[in-house]
Design a protein around this motif. Structure first.
Motif, short mmCIF file in Angstrom:
data_model
loop_
_atom_site.label_atom_id
_atom_site.label_comp_id
_atom_site.label_asym_id
_atom_site.label_seq_id
_atom_site.Cartn_x
_atom_site.Cartn_y
_atom_site.Cartn_z
N VAL A 11 0.82 -1.33 0.00
CA VAL A 11 0.29 0.02 0.14
C VAL A 11 0.90 1.18 -0.02
CG1 VAL A 11 -1.92 1.16 1.08
CG2 VAL A 11 -1.76 -1.07 1.32
N LEU A 12 0.69 2.10 -1.06
CA LEU A 12 1.37 3.37 -0.99
C LEU A 12 0.22 4.53 -1.00
CD1 LEU A 12 2.37 1.48 -3.56
CD2 LEU A 12 4.40 2.98 -2.97
N ARG A 13 0.67 5.49 -0.43
CA ARG A 13 -0.17 6.63 -0.51
C ARG A 13 0.49 8.13 -1.09
NH1 ARG A 13 -4.88 6.43 1.92
NH2 ARG A 13 -4.04 4.91 3.51
N LEU A 14 -0.21 8.80 -1.95
CA LEU A 14 0.10 10.08 -2.25
C LEU A 14 -0.12 11.47 -1.23
CD1 LEU A 14 -1.27 8.25 -5.04
CD2 LEU A 14 -0.88 10.38 -6.12
N PRO A 15 0.82 12.19 -1.24
CA PRO A 15 0.70 13.21 -0.48
C PRO A 15 -0.72 14.03 -0.08
CG PRO A 15 2.59 13.52 -1.81
CD PRO A 15 1.71 12.46 -2.39
N SER A 16 -1.53 13.67 -1.23
CA SER A 16 -2.83 14.50 -1.31
C SER A 16 -3.96 13.40 -0.63
CB SER A 16 -3.34 14.52 -2.81
OG SER A 16 -3.18 13.45 -3.60
N GLY A 17 -3.35 12.39 -0.17
CA GLY A 17 -4.41 10.98 0.32
C GLY A 17 -4.70 9.85 -0.43
N GLN A 18 -4.70 9.96 -1.63
CA GLN A 18 -5.00 8.98 -2.50
C GLN A 18 -4.04 7.56 -2.30
OE1 GLN A 18 -4.62 11.73 -3.66
NE2 GLN A 18 -6.68 12.46 -4.62
N THR A 19 -4.70 6.32 -2.63
CA THR A 19 -4.16 5.30 -2.31
C THR A 19 -3.57 4.32 -3.36
OG1 THR A 19 -5.14 4.92 0.13
CG2 THR A 19 -4.13 3.06 -0.77
N VAL A 20 -2.74 3.87 -3.65
CA VAL A 20 -2.17 3.01 -4.62
C VAL A 20 -1.78 1.54 -4.05
CG1 VAL A 20 -0.69 2.32 -6.62
CG2 VAL A 20 -1.33 4.72 -6.37
N GLU A 21 -2.75 0.59 -4.40
CA GLU A 21 -2.24 -0.87 -3.68
C GLU A 21 -1.82 -1.77 -4.83
OE1 GLU A 21 -5.79 -2.31 -1.46
OE2 GLU A 21 -5.72 -0.37 -0.39
N LEU A 22 -0.67 -2.52 -4.51
CA LEU A 22 -0.01 -3.60 -5.54
C LEU A 22 -0.56 -4.76 -5.12
CD1 LEU A 22 3.34 -1.76 -5.34
CD2 LEU A 22 1.40 -1.39 -6.99
N PHE A 23 -1.02 -5.59 -6.08
CA PHE A 23 -1.61 -6.80 -5.60
C PHE A 23 -0.69 -7.91 -6.46
CE2 PHE A 23 -5.02 -4.13 -4.90
CZ PHE A 23 -5.66 -4.64 -3.80
N GLY A 24 0.08 -8.64 -5.83
CA GLY A 24 1.11 -9.71 -6.46
C GLY A 24 0.06 -11.07 -6.73
N PRO A 25 0.53 -11.77 -7.14
CA PRO A 25 -0.01 -13.24 -7.65
C PRO A 25 -0.90 -13.98 -6.54
CG PRO A 25 2.20 -13.25 -8.62
CD PRO A 25 2.07 -12.04 -7.49
N SER A 26 -0.42 -13.85 -5.16
CA SER A 26 -1.23 -14.61 -4.13
C SER A 26 -2.46 -13.59 -3.76
CB SER A 26 -0.32 -14.79 -3.07
OG SER A 26 -0.23 -13.76 -2.28
N GLN A 27 -2.48 -12.50 -4.14
CA GLN A 27 -3.58 -11.49 -3.82
C GLN A 27 -4.65 -11.34 -4.75
OE1 GLN A 27 -3.17 -10.00 -0.95
NE2 GLN A 27 -1.57 -11.40 -0.45
N ARG A 28 -4.44 -12.18 -6.10
CA ARG A 28 -5.27 -11.88 -7.12
C ARG A 28 -6.43 -12.87 -7.40
NH1 ARG A 28 -0.86 -10.37 -10.29
NH2 ARG A 28 -1.28 -12.00 -11.72
N THR A 29 -6.79 -13.25 -6.44
CA THR A 29 -8.01 -14.11 -6.37
C THR A 29 -9.41 -13.36 -6.67
OG1 THR A 29 -8.37 -14.19 -3.80
CG2 THR A 29 -6.92 -15.88 -4.44
N GLN A 30 -9.43 -12.00 -6.48
CA GLN A 30 -10.69 -11.31 -6.60
C GLN A 30 -11.02 -11.02 -8.16
OE1 GLN A 30 -8.84 -8.32 -4.60
NE2 GLN A 30 -9.22 -9.18 -2.46
N PRO A 31 -12.02 -11.32 -8.54
CA PRO A 31 -12.54 -11.48 -10.14
C PRO A 31 -12.18 -9.89 -10.73
CG PRO A 31 -14.51 -11.64 -8.57
CD PRO A 31 -13.47 -11.39 -7.68
N GLN A 32 -12.26 -8.81 -9.81
CA GLN A 32 -12.23 -7.34 -10.28
C GLN A 32 -10.71 -7.35 -11.12
OE1 GLN A 32 -12.45 -8.25 -7.07
NE2 GLN A 32 -11.25 -6.79 -5.66
N PHE A 33 -9.66 -8.17 -10.73
CA PHE A 33 -8.47 -7.74 -11.28
C PHE A 33 -8.22 -8.70 -12.47
CE2 PHE A 33 -7.42 -6.46 -6.62
CZ PHE A 33 -7.33 -5.40 -7.04
N ALA A 34 -9.13 -9.30 -12.97
CA ALA A 34 -9.02 -10.28 -14.39
C ALA A 34 -8.55 -9.42 -15.45
CB ALA A 34 -10.30 -10.91 -14.54
N ALA A 35 -9.03 -8.05 -15.49
CA ALA A 35 -8.82 -7.13 -16.67
C ALA A 35 -7.82 -6.23 -16.66
CB ALA A 35 -10.09 -6.54 -17.16
N GLY A 36 -7.23 -6.06 -15.50
CA GLY A 36 -6.12 -4.79 -15.27
C GLY A 36 -6.29 -4.17 -14.07
#
Length: 120
Positions: A41-66
């Motif tokens: 989890v990374l955060r921008l100074p303005s408060g928005q979040t970027v989360e990185l999901f490696g292979p073991s974290q991608r069981t969720q269907p929302q990540f199928a397209a990018g």
């Protein structure tokens, strides 16, 4: 219901979390808040979040397209109901996180997955 207020979250599926983490820290100056295994989890100074999901974290269907972008709204449940009534396809339930934080994934007309995000 009010429209999106801001772009608040970006979820990035990656095969190499270390390389992605180095990219976001070295080239964009983001600071990691959490780095556990192949999740970060990374955060921008303005408060928005970027989360990185490696292979073991991608069981969720929302990540199928990018990557998945999250749009902040005042009330996820109300906006979801409005969008569903208009025929927008949602994936899974409304999720609850930290107190006051909620999110729900939906599919855009292009087939990509996006997220409604409610902040505390």
């Amino acid at each position: 219901m009010a429209d999106a207020r801001s772009l608040t979250w970006l979820g990035v599926p990656t095969d190499d979390t270390g390389a992605a983490l180095r990219f976001f820290t070295e080239h964009l100056g983001l600071e990691p808040e959490i780095h556990e295994g192949d999740f970060a989890v990374l955060r921008l100074p303005s408060g928005q979040t970027v989360e990185l999901f490696g292979p073991s974290q991608r069981t969720q269907p929302q990540f199928a397209a990018g990557p998945v972008a999250g749009f902040e709204v005042a009330d996820v449940a109300a906006k979801r109901a409005e969008m569903e009534a208009a025929g927008v396809e949602f994936i899974g339930p409304v999720h609850d996180g930290d107190p006051g934080r909620r999110w729900s994934h939906f599919r855009g007309p292009d087939g990509y997955v996006y997220e409604l995000t409610q902040l505390p």
